[in-house]
Design a protein around this motif. Sequence first.
Motif, PDB file in Angstrom:
ATOM      1  N   UNK A   1       7.900  -2.558   7.403  1.00 48.13           N
ATOM      2  CA  UNK A   1       6.434  -1.795   7.214  1.00 48.13           C
ATOM      3  C   UNK A   1       5.615  -2.918   6.283  1.00 48.13           C
ATOM      4  N   UNK A   2       6.076  -3.714   5.576  1.00 49.22           N
ATOM      5  CA  UNK A   2       5.153  -4.343   4.689  1.00 49.22           C
ATOM      6  C   UNK A   2       4.682  -5.409   5.536  1.00 49.22           C
ATOM      7  N   UNK A   3       5.051  -5.921   6.679  1.00 49.92           N
ATOM      8  CA  UNK A   3       4.534  -6.752   7.400  1.00 49.92           C
ATOM      9  C   UNK A   3       3.415  -6.172   8.295  1.00 49.92           C
ATOM     10  N   UNK A   4       3.395  -4.873   8.863  1.00 45.00           N
ATOM     11  CA  UNK A   4       2.573  -4.236   9.626  1.00 45.00           C
ATOM     12  C   UNK A   4       1.600  -3.602   8.704  1.00 45.00           C
ATOM     13  N   UNK A   5       1.709  -3.259   7.479  1.00 48.83           N
ATOM     14  CA  UNK A   5       0.818  -2.945   6.652  1.00 48.83           C
ATOM     15  C   UNK A   5      -0.259  -4.020   6.268  1.00 48.83           C
ATOM     16  N   UNK A   6       0.342  -5.285   6.068  1.00 51.49           N
ATOM     17  CA  UNK A   6      -0.601  -6.355   5.545  1.00 51.49           C
ATOM     18  C   UNK A   6      -1.578  -6.591   6.992  1.00 51.49           C
ATOM     19  N   UNK A   7      -0.848  -6.680   8.155  1.00 51.41           N
ATOM     20  CA  UNK A   7      -1.721  -6.957   9.348  1.00 51.41           C
ATOM     21  C   UNK A   7      -2.773  -5.991   9.428  1.00 51.41           C
ATOM     22  N   UNK A   8      -2.463  -4.510   9.234  1.00 55.26           N
ATOM     23  CA  UNK A   8      -3.468  -3.471   9.326  1.00 55.26           C
ATOM     24  C   UNK A   8      -4.484  -3.391   8.400  1.00 55.26           C
ATOM     25  N   UNK A   9      -4.186  -3.742   7.040  1.00 57.82           N
ATOM     26  CA  UNK A   9      -5.267  -3.553   6.144  1.00 57.82           C
ATOM     27  C   UNK A   9      -5.466  -4.717   5.414  1.00 57.82           C
ATOM     28  N   UNK A  10      -6.554  -5.172   5.354  1.00 57.69           N
ATOM     29  CA  UNK A  10      -6.957  -6.477   4.550  1.00 57.69           C
ATOM     30  C   UNK A  10      -6.877  -6.269   2.959  1.00 57.69           C
ATOM     31  N   UNK A  11      -6.561  -5.103   2.549  1.00 62.55           N
ATOM     32  CA  UNK A  11      -6.562  -5.124   1.100  1.00 62.55           C
ATOM     33  C   UNK A  11      -5.143  -4.839   0.947  1.00 62.55           C
ATOM     34  N   UNK A  12      -4.238  -4.710   1.649  1.00 62.82           N
ATOM     35  CA  UNK A  12      -2.589  -4.824   1.481  1.00 62.82           C
ATOM     36  C   UNK A  12      -2.238  -6.392   1.623  1.00 62.82           C
ATOM     37  N   UNK A  13      -1.538  -6.939   0.558  1.00 66.84           N
ATOM     38  CA  UNK A  13      -1.291  -8.360   0.625  1.00 66.84           C
ATOM     39  C   UNK A  13       0.116  -8.385   0.186  1.00 66.84           C
ATOM     40  N   UNK A  14       0.748  -9.541   0.223  1.00 65.72           N
ATOM     41  CA  UNK A  14       2.179  -9.878  -0.158  1.00 65.72           C
ATOM     42  C   UNK A  14       2.221  -9.514  -1.590  1.00 65.72           C
ATOM     43  N   UNK A  15       3.495  -8.846  -2.276  1.00 60.08           N
ATOM     44  CA  UNK A  15       3.824  -8.610  -3.588  1.00 60.08           C
ATOM     45  C   UNK A  15       3.327  -9.683  -4.616  1.00 60.08           C
ATOM     46  N   UNK A  16       2.612  -9.465  -5.409  1.00 56.09           N
ATOM     47  CA  UNK A  16       2.327 -10.036  -6.573  1.00 56.09           C
ATOM     48  C   UNK A  16       3.467 -10.290  -7.597  1.00 56.09           C
ATOM     49  N   UNK A  17       3.873 -11.606  -7.765  1.00 54.95           N
ATOM     50  CA  UNK A  17       4.979 -11.797  -8.587  1.00 54.95           C
ATOM     51  C   UNK A  17       6.258 -11.273  -8.022  1.00 54.95           C
ATOM     52  N   UNK A  18       6.447 -10.950  -6.990  1.00 55.60           N
ATOM     53  CA  UNK A  18       7.534 -10.104  -6.454  1.00 55.60           C
ATOM     54  C   UNK A  18       8.134 -10.888  -5.071  1.00 55.60           C
ATOM     55  N   UNK A  19       9.147 -10.238  -4.531  1.00 53.69           N
ATOM     56  CA  UNK A  19       9.606 -10.879  -3.167  1.00 53.69           C
ATOM     57  C   UNK A  19       8.727 -10.394  -2.405  1.00 53.69           C
ATOM     58  N   UNK A  20       8.081 -11.420  -1.522  1.00 52.59           N
ATOM     59  CA  UNK A  20       6.832 -11.269  -0.692  1.00 52.59           C
ATOM     60  C   UNK A  20       7.417 -10.307   0.630  1.00 52.59           C
TER      61      UNK A  20
END
Length: 137
Positions: free
Chosen positions: A69-88
Amino acid sequence: MRLADTLIDMDGIALQDIARARAEELPGAAMSRPFGPEYEVAKVLGKMFLLLTEVPGQPVVVLKADPRDSEALREAHAEITPGYHMNKRHWITLEPGGELDGEFVRELVTDSYLLVVEGLPRAKRPVDPATFLAGDA
């Protein structure tokens, strides 16, 4: 419907307010500041599912997410990026602006919460993740 529900280009304060309000509604969830005043955390039975902080000076929301889901969300929404200071792979960051709306933010907070609840021992879970939202449909 509240004003924050209709915001496009939501600012960081509204983004964090919506996420915090949803986290506070969830059974067994508690807000705290275990890492200092600049980090507000939501946990369920001691397990973190939400982090509110600023990345450089911009309020953001960091949430747990299933890696697919994380990967799909990042691809679909420019304002969703890998977790800051967390496991990406397992965390995402919601940034202000873009097309995130209040309902979607609340849904992502709930999904993060349920991921953590699923990992808790069954006897300690505050809700059954499989049926928690069944009454909301």
